[in-house]
Enzyme design. Sequence first.
Site, PDB file in Angstrom:
ATOM      1  N   THR A   6       0.823  -1.204   0.000  1.00 29.56           N
ATOM      2  CA  THR A   6       0.000   0.000   0.000  1.00 29.56           C
ATOM      3  C   THR A   6       0.860   1.259   0.000  1.00 29.56           C
ATOM      4  OG1 THR A   6      -1.483   1.269   1.427  1.00 29.56           O
ATOM      5  CG2 THR A   6      -0.118  -0.334   2.521  1.00 29.56           C
ATOM      6  N   ASP A   7       0.258   2.358  -0.454  1.00 28.76           N
ATOM      7  CA  ASP A   7       0.964   3.652  -0.368  1.00 28.76           C
ATOM      8  C   ASP A   7       1.038   4.144   1.078  1.00 28.76           C
ATOM      9  OD1 ASP A   7      -1.734   4.292   0.011  1.00 28.76           O
ATOM     10  OD2 ASP A   7      -1.794   5.897  -1.477  1.00 28.76           O
ATOM     11  N   GLU A   8       0.256   3.532   1.978  1.00 25.51           N
ATOM     12  CA  GLU A   8       0.200   4.039   3.351  1.00 25.51           C
ATOM     13  C   GLU A   8       1.523   3.845   4.094  1.00 25.51           C
ATOM     14  OE1 GLU A   8      -3.517   3.337   5.384  1.00 25.51           O
ATOM     15  OE2 GLU A   8      -4.565   3.086   3.487  1.00 25.51           O
ATOM     16  N   TYR A  47      -1.913  -0.599  10.937  1.00 26.01           N
ATOM     17  CA  TYR A  47      -2.041  -1.240   9.624  1.00 26.01           C
ATOM     18  C   TYR A  47      -0.826  -0.918   8.747  1.00 26.01           C
ATOM     19  CZ  TYR A  47      -3.372  -1.647   4.690  1.00 26.01           C
ATOM     20  OH  TYR A  47      -3.369  -1.919   3.337  1.00 26.01           O
ATOM     21  N   LYS A  58       2.194  -3.336   7.255  1.00 25.32           N
ATOM     22  CA  LYS A  58       2.495  -3.490   5.825  1.00 25.32           C
ATOM     23  C   LYS A  58       3.944  -3.080   5.540  1.00 25.32           C
ATOM     24  CE  LYS A  58       0.053  -4.582   2.907  1.00 25.32           C
ATOM     25  NZ  LYS A  58      -0.357  -5.917   2.353  1.00 25.32           N
TER      26      LYS A  58
HETATM   27  P1  NAD Z   1      -9.676  -7.360   2.012  1.00 29.51           P
HETATM   28  O1  NAD Z   1      -9.709  -7.093   3.486  1.00 29.51           O
HETATM   29  O2  NAD Z   1     -10.886  -7.092   1.197  1.00 29.51           O
HETATM   30  O3  NAD Z   1      -9.295  -8.886   1.759  1.00 29.51           O
HETATM   31  C1  NAD Z   1      -8.279  -9.526   2.478  1.00 29.51           C
HETATM   32  C2  NAD Z   1      -8.424 -11.026   2.253  1.00 29.51           C
HETATM   33  O4  NAD Z   1      -7.380 -11.674   2.992  1.00 29.51           O
HETATM   34  C3  NAD Z   1      -9.751 -11.588   2.753  1.00 29.51           C
HETATM   35  O5  NAD Z   1     -10.304 -12.435   1.774  1.00 29.51           O
HETATM   36  C4  NAD Z   1      -9.360 -12.370   3.988  1.00 29.51           C
HETATM   37  O6  NAD Z   1     -10.204 -13.495   4.230  1.00 29.51           O
HETATM   38  C5  NAD Z   1      -7.937 -12.798   3.654  1.00 29.51           C
HETATM   39  N1  NAD Z   1      -7.134 -13.105   4.842  1.00 29.51           N
HETATM   40  C6  NAD Z   1      -7.015 -12.349   5.960  1.00 29.51           C
HETATM   41  N2  NAD Z   1      -6.205 -12.969   6.844  1.00 29.51           N
HETATM   42  C7  NAD Z   1      -5.791 -14.132   6.253  1.00 29.51           C
HETATM   43  C8  NAD Z   1      -4.919 -15.175   6.634  1.00 29.51           C
HETATM   44  N3  NAD Z   1      -4.312 -15.179   7.836  1.00 29.51           N
HETATM   45  N4  NAD Z   1      -4.708 -16.197   5.773  1.00 29.51           N
HETATM   46  C9  NAD Z   1      -5.324 -16.207   4.569  1.00 29.51           C
HETATM   47  N5  NAD Z   1      -6.164 -15.247   4.143  1.00 29.51           N
HETATM   48  C10 NAD Z   1      -6.381 -14.218   4.981  1.00 29.51           C
HETATM   49  O7  NAD Z   1      -8.413  -6.542   1.488  1.00 29.51           O
HETATM   50  P2  NAD Z   1      -8.210  -5.780   0.101  1.00 29.51           P
HETATM   51  O8  NAD Z   1      -8.712  -4.412   0.248  1.00 29.51           O
HETATM   52  O9  NAD Z   1      -8.651  -6.640  -1.007  1.00 29.51           O
HETATM   53  O10 NAD Z   1      -6.610  -5.680   0.084  1.00 29.51           O
HETATM   54  C11 NAD Z   1      -5.827  -6.746  -0.476  1.00 29.51           C
HETATM   55  C12 NAD Z   1      -4.362  -6.377  -0.360  1.00 29.51           C
HETATM   56  O11 NAD Z   1      -4.120  -5.166  -1.049  1.00 29.51           O
HETATM   57  C13 NAD Z   1      -3.888  -6.165   1.078  1.00 29.51           C
HETATM   58  O12 NAD Z   1      -2.607  -6.705   1.197  1.00 29.51           O
HETATM   59  C14 NAD Z   1      -3.871  -4.653   1.231  1.00 29.51           C
HETATM   60  O13 NAD Z   1      -2.903  -4.257   2.170  1.00 29.51           O
HETATM   61  C15 NAD Z   1      -3.513  -4.218  -0.172  1.00 29.51           C
HETATM   62  N6  NAD Z   1      -3.992  -2.894  -0.587  1.00 29.51           N
HETATM   63  C16 NAD Z   1      -5.323  -2.558  -0.441  1.00 29.51           C
HETATM   64  C17 NAD Z   1      -5.764  -1.316  -0.873  1.00 29.51           C
HETATM   65  C18 NAD Z   1      -7.221  -0.916  -0.783  1.00 29.51           C
HETATM   66  O14 NAD Z   1      -7.561   0.222  -1.116  1.00 29.51           O
HETATM   67  N7  NAD Z   1      -8.122  -1.793  -0.403  1.00 29.51           N
HETATM   68  C19 NAD Z   1      -4.862  -0.413  -1.454  1.00 29.51           C
HETATM   69  C20 NAD Z   1      -3.516  -0.790  -1.581  1.00 29.51           C
HETATM   70  C21 NAD Z   1      -3.096  -2.047  -1.153  1.00 29.51           C
HETATM   71  P1  TYD Z   2     -10.838   3.915   4.191  1.00 27.05           P
HETATM   72  O1  TYD Z   2     -11.797   3.545   3.120  1.00 27.05           O
HETATM   73  O2  TYD Z   2     -10.977   3.264   5.533  1.00 27.05           O
HETATM   74  O3  TYD Z   2      -9.371   3.710   3.597  1.00 27.05           O
HETATM   75  P2  TYD Z   2      -7.927   4.181   4.211  1.00 27.05           P
HETATM   76  O4  TYD Z   2      -8.082   4.471   5.647  1.00 27.05           O
HETATM   77  O5  TYD Z   2      -7.092   2.967   3.964  1.00 27.05           O
HETATM   78  O6  TYD Z   2      -7.514   5.373   3.395  1.00 27.05           O
HETATM   79  O7  TYD Z   2     -10.942   5.483   4.418  1.00 27.05           O
HETATM   80  C1  TYD Z   2     -10.758   6.390   3.353  1.00 27.05           C
HETATM   81  C2  TYD Z   2     -10.787   7.788   3.940  1.00 27.05           C
HETATM   82  O8  TYD Z   2     -12.114   8.039   4.432  1.00 27.05           O
HETATM   83  C3  TYD Z   2      -9.877   7.971   5.137  1.00 27.05           C
HETATM   84  O9  TYD Z   2      -9.348   9.292   5.117  1.00 27.05           O
HETATM   85  C4  TYD Z   2     -10.785   7.785   6.335  1.00 27.05           C
HETATM   86  C5  TYD Z   2     -12.106   8.326   5.827  1.00 27.05           C
HETATM   87  N1  TYD Z   2     -13.312   7.704   6.394  1.00 27.05           N
HETATM   88  C6  TYD Z   2     -14.345   8.503   6.901  1.00 27.05           C
HETATM   89  O10 TYD Z   2     -14.258   9.750   6.900  1.00 27.05           O
HETATM   90  N2  TYD Z   2     -15.456   7.886   7.390  1.00 27.05           N
HETATM   91  C7  TYD Z   2     -15.592   6.522   7.413  1.00 27.05           C
HETATM   92  O11 TYD Z   2     -16.625   6.002   7.896  1.00 27.05           O
HETATM   93  C8  TYD Z   2     -14.541   5.720   6.883  1.00 27.05           C
HETATM   94  C9  TYD Z   2     -14.635   4.208   6.879  1.00 27.05           C
HETATM   95  C10 TYD Z   2     -13.413   6.351   6.363  1.00 27.05           C
END
Ligand code: NAD
Ligand code: TYD
Length: 356
Positions: free
Chosen positions: A135-137, A161, A165
């Site tokens: 992630t960019d975080e 989180y 990561k």
């Molecule tokens: P998500 O929470 O929707 O899905 C995570 C999946 O991992 C789920 O299916 C869960 O069951 C599985 N999981 C959790 N713990 C596990 C374990 N111990 N063993 C096996 N499976 C397990 O997450 P997402 O949003 O799809 O993110 C996927 C990846 O991309 C993550 O690594 C996250 O850090 C990264 N990422 C997400 C975003 C975003 O905006 N959502 C952005 C950048 C990077």
């Molecule tokens: P989120 O979707 O949780 O992603 P991330 O924290 O990984 O960026 O949140 C996106 C942005 O929205 C973040 O600045 C937090 C804000 N946010 C709210 O203001 N209200 C909410 O209920 C949630 C879930 C997020």
Amino acid sequence: MNAKRHILITGGAGFIGSHVVRRFVRKYAEYEIVNLDLLTYAGNLANLRDVEHEPNYCFVRGDIGDIELVRSILREHRIDGIIHLAAESHVDRSIRDPFLFARTNVLGTLTLLQAARESWDGAPAGERRFHHVSTDEVYGALTKDEEAFCETTRYNPHSPYSASKAASDHFVRAYHDTYGLPVVLTNCSNNYGPFQFPEKLIPLCIHNICTNKPLPIYGRGENVRDWLHVEDHAEAIDEVFHRGRDGESYNIGGINEWKNIDVVKLLVRLVDEELGRAPGSSEKLITYVTDRAGHDLRYAINAEKLHNELGWSPKHSFESGLRDTVRWYLANEQWMTDVASGAYERYYAEMYGGEI
Ligand code: NAD
Ligand code: TYD
């Protein structure tokens, strides 16, 4: 025709993972795709109903931290590529339970790295790949005017989180530098699209607008995120997995910065339009709530390296991507209801046994 590959995708029943699995299963019929997922609250096999019977796909329910299980999958399926997405992914949950994030994101990643290292020891150069999805975080927060994150930006995570990561990214690089494990990393900005669990901002707001519930805006809603459609992310992962340079990191982002309050107002407009409500009538649902602890002000991604080296750039514009996303959630109301009610968790507990 591509060479036959045997790829383990972790976290494939989650939001982004399900899009990556779908893309690979459909595009690479000659590959074998194994999806390892624990099916926590965030994982739903309903996300993959349309590909679950494909002959090149199989699902294993299990924990990435279970080294014996991971070793047996790598051996039995002769895995030569890993795309690692499984993680705990929600910042607010990490604030409540940081140890879970360390276990899954750090120790789980380390377990996969170790099993890959053992399994791939002595394999010819260029025939194995561990792709770590991050992630960019990890880069921390930008001020209003700072330059977007590039791959050389110093890591400076603030939430449990992002710290977990960041730690996992460091272990991936350590396995490359110390043991020669062939790795690539990608660091992506915030994703949106179908199948996202409704605890994240965009699906939460769509759900709440539809059901006339408050739209919680943390702080003043001034925080900025760089939004990317999940299919653009899946495409970038495909490119980097196949063509990225060994040991390198690639940033992925939408060049699409939005203040949270503006995203929510846009969602209000789109959902009201789709539901035939009077324009802006749901704005009254916007509710300012206590800010998230350690809330990063701004993320923005410089994805020039990926563009220059591999020619990738996002295909979805935000407004049309978001409208399609709104339509998807409206058309898949049952998915949303079941996910939000925990119905899937109970179903999997019965199907596969054990507690989640
Ligand atoms: P998500 O929470 O929707 O899905 C995570 C999946 O991992 C789920 O299916 C869960 O069951 C599985 N999981 C959790 N713990 C596990 C374990 N111990 N063993 C096996 N499976 C397990 O997450 P997402 O949003 O799809 O993110 C996927 C990846 O991309 C993550 O690594 C996250 O850090 C990264 N990422 C997400 C975003 C975003 O905006 N959502 C952005 C950048 C990077
Ligand atoms: P989120 O979707 O949780 O992603 P991330 O924290 O990984 O960026 O949140 C996106 C942005 O929205 C973040 O600045 C937090 C804000 N946010 C709210 O203001 N209200 C909410 O209920 C949630 C879930 C997020």
